[in-house]
Design an enzyme around this catalytic site. Structure first.
Site, mmCIF file in Angstrom:
data_model
loop_
_atom_site.group_PDB
_atom_site.id
_atom_site.type_symbol
_atom_site.label_atom_id
_atom_site.label_comp_id
_atom_site.label_asym_id
_atom_site.label_seq_id
_atom_site.Cartn_x
_atom_site.Cartn_y
_atom_site.Cartn_z
ATOM 1 N N ASN A 10 45.139 34.111 34.118
ATOM 2 C CA ASN A 10 44.504 34.333 35.528
ATOM 3 C C ASN A 10 43.201 33.202 35.684
ATOM 4 O OD1 ASN A 10 42.898 34.779 37.933
ATOM 5 N ND2 ASN A 10 44.277 36.567 38.325
ATOM 6 N N GLY A 12 41.139 32.643 38.023
ATOM 7 C CA GLY A 12 39.658 33.263 38.711
ATOM 8 C C GLY A 12 39.377 34.100 37.800
ATOM 9 N N ASP A 70 41.584 44.981 32.677
ATOM 10 C CA ASP A 70 42.739 45.366 33.735
ATOM 11 C C ASP A 70 41.921 45.976 34.933
ATOM 12 O OD1 ASP A 70 45.359 45.354 34.319
ATOM 13 O OD2 ASP A 70 45.522 47.529 34.327
ATOM 14 N N SER A 71 42.471 45.319 35.843
ATOM 15 C CA SER A 71 41.650 45.529 37.103
ATOM 16 C C SER A 71 42.344 45.612 38.509
ATOM 17 C CB SER A 71 40.440 44.481 37.265
ATOM 18 O OG SER A 71 40.826 43.309 37.426
ATOM 19 N N PHE A 153 39.691 35.413 44.639
ATOM 20 C CA PHE A 153 41.133 35.314 44.508
ATOM 21 C C PHE A 153 41.442 36.785 44.609
ATOM 22 C CE2 PHE A 153 38.635 36.484 40.556
ATOM 23 C CZ PHE A 153 39.674 37.283 39.802
ATOM 24 N N GLY A 154 42.718 36.948 44.527
ATOM 25 C CA GLY A 154 43.322 38.371 44.543
ATOM 26 C C GLY A 154 43.124 39.030 46.231
ATOM 27 N N TYR A 155 42.682 40.020 46.059
ATOM 28 C CA TYR A 155 42.401 40.660 47.414
ATOM 29 C C TYR A 155 41.038 40.688 48.010
ATOM 30 C CZ TYR A 155 46.474 43.611 45.864
ATOM 31 O OH TYR A 155 47.613 43.838 45.359
#
Length: 206
Positions: A10, A12, A70-71, A153-155
């Site tokens: 990833n 980000g 891990d998030s 990025f992501g949420y």
């Protein structure tokens, strides 16, 4: 200079870790530099399970220190979802946009006071022939009703931080890396390393 692999592809996350570890005398690489290493199957029941598995499997394979996280996003009104399924919440294709749109859809009609959520990070450091270190960090916030901001990025575009009056995606990189779940986990790791002589010996090997 030491070297550590961040167990992710990833981009980000790689940027976040490179920024957080800048100036520490550590060369940060990632799985983007090791194209032949297959993805680790993240089938753990918790964030810590998945972080440990990624870090240990890759450290064993490459015989160098590995840091893995891990998030994900935990939304109270969704009974903790997306949780450990955050990266694939809308399907195995791992689309950030699809994932956050699914959360927004599921949160449709939920009143503002019940839109509480948090980002959660479990961080594992695996060094060959040593015990794995695991720390955790969180960042509290609220789920917005629409996307705001184009950083991160992501949420990040739907995660509002009341103390900043901005979403995570509206923060500068410097602001984000002062308060993020990943930054808070890394702060705990640094403190653990400072306060434990055995662990200090380990980190000197990184």
């Amino acid at each position: 200079m030491g070297k550590i692999i961040v167990a992710t592809k990833n981009v980000g996350k790689v940027r976040d870790f490179a920024y957080l570890l800048a100036g520490k005398g550590i060369e940060v690489t990632s799985l983007l530099d090791y194209k032949d290493i297959p993805d680790v199957v993240e089938d753990g029941e918790t964030f810590a399970d998945n972080a440990r598995k990624k870090a240990e499997e890759i450290a064993e394979r490459l015989q160098i220190p590995v840091i893995a996280d891990d998030s994900g996003l935990i939304v109270d009104a969704l009974d903790g979802r997306p949780g450990v399924y955050s990266a694939r919440y809308a399907g195995e294709h791992k689309s950030d946009e699809a994932n956050l749109l699914k959360v927004l859809e599921e949160m449709n009609g939920v009143p503002s006071e019940k839109r509480t959520a948090r980002f959660f990070c479990a961080l594992a450091v695996a060094i060959p022939n040593k015990d794995t270190i695991i720390v955790e960090g969180t960042c509290e916030g609220m789920i917005t009703k629409e996307q705001q901001g184009n950083q991160g990025f992501g949420y990040d575009p739907i995660f509002f931080i009341p103390s900043k009056e901005k979403t995570m995606a509206q923060l500068t990189k410097e602001e984000k890396n002062q308060i993020s779940h990943r930054a808070n986990a890394l702060k705990k790791l640094k403190e653990l390393l400072r306060n434990n002589e055995l662990l200090v010996t380990r980190v000197e090997r990184l």
